[in-house]
Write a protein that holds these residues in place. Sequence first.
Motif: not given
Length: 95
Positions: A15-17, A21-22, A50-51, A56-58
Motif C-alpha cells: 500500500n505504501r509503495l 507510485q501514485g 511514502a518511499l 523502513f518497514a521492509i
Amino acid sequence: MELQFEGDELKSVLNRLRRAQGQISGVIRMIEEGRDCEEVVTQLAAASRALDRAGFAIIATGLQQCLTDVEKAGQNGETKEQMRARLEKLFLSLA
C-alpha cells in the motif's frame, strides 16, 4: 537472507509503495502541466516520505528475521559481525 512478509506486513508495504507510485505519477503530471512549484515540491516530499516508510518497514521486517537467524549465522559461514555489517549497510542505504 530471503525476506518473507506475512499477510498484513505485505499488504502495508505494498500500500505504501502504491501510494508513492501514485504520488510520483502526480508529480510528473504536475510538471507536465506547468503547475505551481510549491505544489510540485509538496507532492514530491509526500512521495519521498511514502518511499522512506516502505523502506523502513521492509528493513524492520528483515531485521526481525535476521535476529531470528542469528543462531544460524555460524551454520552458513556468516559471522555475527558480518551480519551486523550487512544490516548497517542496509540501514545506511536509506539515510
